[in-house]
Every structure is written in C-alpha cells, then in structure tokens.
Design a protein around this motif. Structure first.
Motif, PDB file in Angstrom:
ATOM      1  N   VAL A  67       0.829  -1.208   0.000  1.00 36.97           N
ATOM      2  CA  VAL A  67       0.000   0.000   0.000  1.00 36.97           C
ATOM      3  C   VAL A  67       0.859   1.252   0.000  1.00 36.97           C
ATOM      4  CG1 VAL A  67      -0.210   0.068   2.531  1.00 36.97           C
ATOM      5  CG2 VAL A  67      -1.970   1.143   1.086  1.00 36.97           C
ATOM      6  N   VAL A  68       2.016   1.188   0.656  1.00 37.44           N
ATOM      7  CA  VAL A  68       2.925   2.337   0.708  1.00 37.44           C
ATOM      8  C   VAL A  68       3.695   2.471  -0.597  1.00 37.44           C
ATOM      9  CG1 VAL A  68       4.935   3.323   1.861  1.00 37.44           C
ATOM     10  CG2 VAL A  68       3.129   2.266   3.214  1.00 37.44           C
ATOM     11  N   THR A  69       4.295   1.381  -1.061  1.00 38.15           N
ATOM     12  CA  THR A  69       5.084   1.466  -2.291  1.00 38.15           C
ATOM     13  C   THR A  69       4.205   1.816  -3.489  1.00 38.15           C
ATOM     14  OG1 THR A  69       4.859  -0.936  -2.586  1.00 38.15           O
ATOM     15  CG2 THR A  69       6.852  -0.143  -1.493  1.00 38.15           C
ATOM     16  N   GLY A  70       2.985   1.287  -3.510  1.00 34.82           N
ATOM     17  CA  GLY A  70       2.069   1.653  -4.595  1.00 34.82           C
ATOM     18  C   GLY A  70       1.759   3.131  -4.587  1.00 34.82           C
ATOM     19  N   ALA A  71       1.528   3.682  -3.396  1.00 28.90           N
ATOM     20  CA  ALA A  71       1.240   5.115  -3.287  1.00 28.90           C
ATOM     21  C   ALA A  71       2.427   5.950  -3.747  1.00 28.90           C
ATOM     22  CB  ALA A  71       0.876   5.454  -1.834  1.00 28.90           C
ATOM     23  N   ILE A  72       3.635   5.532  -3.373  1.00 27.65           N
ATOM     24  CA  ILE A  72       4.830   6.290  -3.740  1.00 27.65           C
ATOM     25  C   ILE A  72       5.048   6.259  -5.247  1.00 27.65           C
ATOM     26  CG2 ILE A  72       7.356   6.346  -3.553  1.00 27.65           C
ATOM     27  CD1 ILE A  72       7.029   5.440  -0.642  1.00 27.65           C
ATOM     28  N   VAL A 118      13.935   9.573   0.405  1.00 29.08           N
ATOM     29  CA  VAL A 118      13.268   9.644  -0.888  1.00 29.08           C
ATOM     30  C   VAL A 118      13.925   8.695  -1.884  1.00 29.08           C
ATOM     31  CG1 VAL A 118      12.597  11.162  -2.785  1.00 29.08           C
ATOM     32  CG2 VAL A 118      12.606  12.024  -0.439  1.00 29.08           C
ATOM     33  N   LEU A 119      15.263   8.686  -1.919  1.00 29.58           N
ATOM     34  CA  LEU A 119      15.972   7.830  -2.863  1.00 29.58           C
ATOM     35  C   LEU A 119      15.763   6.355  -2.554  1.00 29.58           C
ATOM     36  CD1 LEU A 119      19.330   9.809  -3.297  1.00 29.58           C
ATOM     37  CD2 LEU A 119      17.282   9.845  -4.731  1.00 29.58           C
ATOM     38  N   VAL A 120      15.721   6.005  -1.274  1.00 29.16           N
ATOM     39  CA  VAL A 120      15.431   4.614  -0.900  1.00 29.16           C
ATOM     40  C   VAL A 120      14.037   4.233  -1.374  1.00 29.16           C
ATOM     41  CG1 VAL A 120      14.992   3.052   1.036  1.00 29.16           C
ATOM     42  CG2 VAL A 120      17.006   4.526   1.067  1.00 29.16           C
ATOM     43  N   ALA A 121      13.086   5.139  -1.147  1.00 30.27           N
ATOM     44  CA  ALA A 121      11.707   4.869  -1.570  1.00 30.27           C
ATOM     45  C   ALA A 121      11.616   4.721  -3.078  1.00 30.27           C
ATOM     46  CB  ALA A 121      10.788   5.994  -1.092  1.00 30.27           C
ATOM     47  N   GLU A 122      12.330   5.568  -3.811  1.00 32.24           N
ATOM     48  CA  GLU A 122      12.293   5.498  -5.270  1.00 32.24           C
ATOM     49  C   GLU A 122      12.896   4.194  -5.771  1.00 32.24           C
ATOM     50  OE1 GLU A 122      12.363  10.239  -6.485  1.00 32.24           O
ATOM     51  OE2 GLU A 122      14.230   9.092  -6.497  1.00 32.24           O
ATOM     52  N   ASN A 123      13.979   3.760  -5.155  1.00 26.15           N
ATOM     53  CA  ASN A 123      14.596   2.497  -5.568  1.00 26.15           C
ATOM     54  C   ASN A 123      13.690   1.313  -5.276  1.00 26.15           C
ATOM     55  OD1 ASN A 123      17.650   2.495  -6.511  1.00 26.15           O
ATOM     56  ND2 ASN A 123      17.411   4.223  -5.123  1.00 26.15           N
ATOM     57  N   ILE A 124      13.074   1.299  -4.092  1.00 30.27           N
ATOM     58  CA  ILE A 124      12.157   0.212  -3.762  1.00 30.27           C
ATOM     59  C   ILE A 124      10.972   0.231  -4.709  1.00 30.27           C
ATOM     60  CG2 ILE A 124      10.556  -0.662  -2.014  1.00 30.27           C
ATOM     61  CD1 ILE A 124      12.530   0.270   0.110  1.00 30.27           C
ATOM     62  N   GLY A 125      10.447   1.418  -4.970  1.00 28.29           N
ATOM     63  CA  GLY A 125       9.333   1.535  -5.900  1.00 28.29           C
ATOM     64  C   GLY A 125       9.692   1.029  -7.282  1.00 28.29           C
TER      65      GLY A 125
END
Length: 427
Positions: free
Chosen positions: A133-138, A236-243
């Motif tokens: 739910v978090v990665t999809g939102a990001i 932010v960069l960690v989130a972008e990579n995971i996304g």
C-alpha cells in the motif's frame, strides 16, 4: 564476460531482463531510453548550475555500474534525481557548489550503507515499513506529481505535443514488431520534424558545439553546516529504488525483492561518484519505467546501450547539443503518456497485491500522500524545501506506521471488527 549474456528471442509479446531482441532492435530500444531520460537528466544540472555534460557522463557510468552490481538482472537507468535540487541550491548559496557536491557524497555513502544492511539482513524490516500500500502510493504519486511538468511542456507547443502524443498512441495501437518497439523514438522524431518546420527548434547551439571534448569535472568539499540538509533526501531515494524494483517485478512477473539491497547500493555508488566528479545524485528513472511499460521490453541489454551512449554523448558536445534541441512541446507529448503510465503502475501494485481499501489504514495511507504529491505540497525546514514527491513519500510511510502502531496499542480495547483487520495487516 559471463555477465554480458542474454538469451536471444524473437517474440514480440514480452522480453525479460535476461533476454534480448536482435541487436538492431535492442539498439533502437536503448535509444528510446536515451530519449526518455535525456530531458530530465539535463534539467537538474541546468537548475542547479552543475555542468550538464558532466552529469550525463556520470549518469551513464552509474547506469553501467548499476547493471554490474545487480548482476545484469534488474533493468534500470540512473538519471538525475530531482530530490536534491532544493538542498543543492541552498548549499550552493551558503557554502558554494563544492559543498553541495560534498552533500551528494554523504547521501551516496549513506545509501550504500543502507543497501548493504538490506542485502545482509533481508528486506523484512523495510517491507514492514513500506508494504504494497505504501510502495504503490509512492510509485503512483511520483508519476502523478510530474503531471504539471508534462502540462507545462505540452502548453509550450500544443500542436507539436499533440502530434507526438497521437503518433505514440497510434504506433502502440496498430503496429507490431520493430515499428511497435520504436514507437516512442519514432514519435519523437515525427514531433521534432513538425516542430522544426514550425520554427520551434533553436539550432544555434549546434554550430558552436565541438565534436569531442571532456566534461568539466569538479571536486567536493565537506561542511558540517551543509551535510544535515542532504540527509532527508536519502529516504526519498530509498523509496524510489524500492518503488522501481517493485514496479519491474509487477511488469515482468518476477520477484526482484532480493535485488533491493543491490539496487540501493548501486544508486549510492553512482551518487558518490557523481559528487566526487561534479555530477548529480542519481535515482532509478520513472521515465524509463514508462518506456518499458509501453514497449514490454525489459532487457538489460537495452540499458547497456543506453549507459554507453550516455557516456559517449557526454564526451561529444555536438551530438549532445542536437539532442538538447528537442523542444518542450515534443517532450510534453511524450511525458504526458510516460508519466501517466508510471502512475498506473502504482495502482497495479495495489491491485496485484490485493490491497484491501476497505480498511482505514490503507485508505489514508494512499489517499493523503496522493493529494500531497499531485498538489505538490511543500515542506519548508529552514533553508530547505521538500516538494510533493518527498512530502508524499514521507507521509505514506508515517501514516501507515502511526495508524498501525496506534491500532496495536488499542487492540485490547476494541471489538473483533478492528482486531481482524489488524491481524491481517500483521500477516
């Protein structure tokens, strides 16, 4: 070299990362990735005052290192990160450009550390903080946040943008084989020709540019007063990579979670190199995810072509000047489709993982960040301002964790109707 091996395929349905089409077709797909990333990768150094050619060279080198570190299994292009524009601007104004480069080195080093921890101890602790739910939102808000950028470029020349967009849609709808694979590249060429005939292309810089030349390298300095302003960018960069990893997994049907640590390490190494030489921070690029979604070609061979080409373009100012003349109208037509595709990939993550949006925790985790991202809310912390992507990403993580923690603390005080969803969230 064993890493540079792909299984040749002829099917037009889907090309996996370890497969490739014929080399002429693969080169064509690689050129599409260059076209997709070029405008945004050049825009960041233009906005921050860094040398664009230097940024392009380190972008290409970073992409090649990413492919090597991820064992040539994870398709990605590392372009310039928009998340560092604000701290670079603040650091340059107060301590000079070299101190901003020092901040980028610190960001990259911390990314490497986080990536090593993820690779050594697994992704469970990250997944508990960033579930689907978090990665999809990001992922969704990254694409939708860029909608105003696409609109601005589209408005620069509605006719050229419309021709480019319609050409892309028609190509993807009616053509198969090579024509279908080259839809984005051919649409840009057609749009460029239309823009050129309308006098929208400024070619003056082409004649003054040299054919060959080294980029302008710079060295970093480190200031204790500047470094803290860069650290929030790491999230932010960690989130972008995971996304990105999640998005590629959704598109290919392959579980790439074991490569999340390698992806983060790769981005960190590329960012450190950029900071040491005068480039910019890198990140996995939404534009290139859009290319893969449109072409169904996920071959890493195309990214090797793109990475090598980016380095060569950085060393050939004449060619770089030609590509840099692509007008905003043409880019607006392409980005209108590509950014939208990125947004839809976020939705696909929710659907594929069967995220239950009847639960308030999932509703608010997705709803609030999307509004923050689409409306481009800003968060001002002293001299540093974070835009909608950063604010939305942080909000998605924070809302999920706060609601989950508060839910567990009150679990004994509520009835079964709340306990059951909480139990499902734990699983």
């Amino acid at each position: 070299m064993g890493i540079l091996r792909w299984d040749p395929v002829a099917s037009d349905d889907l090309v996996q990362p370890w497969q490739r089409l014929s080399w002429p077709k693969t080169i064509g797909i690689g050129m599409q990735h260059i076209v997709a990333m070029f405008g945004a990768t050049f825009l960041v150094p233009v906005l921050t005052g860094f040398p664009p050619s230097t940024t392009l060279v380190f972008s290409g080198i970073g992409t090649l290192l990413f492919l090597i570190i991820t064992r040539n299994q994870l398709p990605s292009y590392l372009g310039s990160s928009f998340a560092v524009i604000a701290p670079i601007t603040a650091a340059t104004a107060s301590q000079g450009a070299s101190s901003a480069l020092g901040g980028l080195v610190a960001v990259g080093a911390l990314l490497v550390l986080i990536g090593i921890l993820v690779h050594a101890f697994g992704t469970a602790w990250i997944e508990s903080v960033m579930p689907p739910v978090v990665t999809g939102a990001i992922v969704a808000l990254i694409g939708l946040n860029l909608a105003p950028v696409a609109k601005e470029k589209f408005s620069a020349s509605p006719l050229s943008a419309t021709v480019t967009l319609v050409a892309l849609i028609v190509s993807l709808a009616f053509f198969r084989g090579m024509l279908g694979r080259m839809a984005i590249f051919s649409s840009v060429i057609l749009g460029y020709c239309v823009a050129l005939s309308r006098g929208e292309v400024d070619t003056s810089a082409i004649g003054h540019a040299a054919w060959f030349g080294l980029p302008d390298f710079q060295s970093p300095t480190f200031s204790a007063a500047v470094l803290p302003t860069f650290l929030p960018v790491v999230l932010v960069l960690v989130a972008e990579n995971i996304g990105h990893v999640k998005s590629v997994g959704q598109m290919t049907g392959v579980n790439y979670d074991p490569y999340i640590g390698r992806a983060i390490v790769s981005d960190g190494v590329a960012t450190v190199l950029g900071g040491l030489g005068g480039g910019s921070a890198t990140t996995t690029y939404a534009e290139n995810i859009g290319v893969m979604a449109a072409t169904k070609v996920y071959s890493t061979a195309a990214y090797w072509i793109a990475g090598v080409t980016a380095v060569l373009l950085g060393l050939m100012p004449k060619v770089g000047a030609v590509i840099a003349t692509i007008p905003d109208g043409v880019l607006g037509g392409i980005t209108t489709a590509l950014y939208g595709l990125v947004g839809i990939l976020g939705v696909r993550i929710w659907v594929s993982n069967q995220v239950d949006f009847s639960l308030p925790i999932n509703q608010l985790t997705a709803a609030v960040p999307l509004i923050l991202g689409v409306a481009d809310f800003t968060l001002d912390l002293g001299n540093v301002s974070f835009g909608g992507i950063a604010v939305g990403s942080i909000a998605a993580i924070a809302i999920y964790l706060v609601m989950r923690i508060l839910g567990w603390r009150t679990r004994s005080q509520v009835g079964p109707e709340l306990q059951t969803p909480l139990a499902s969230m734990r699983e």
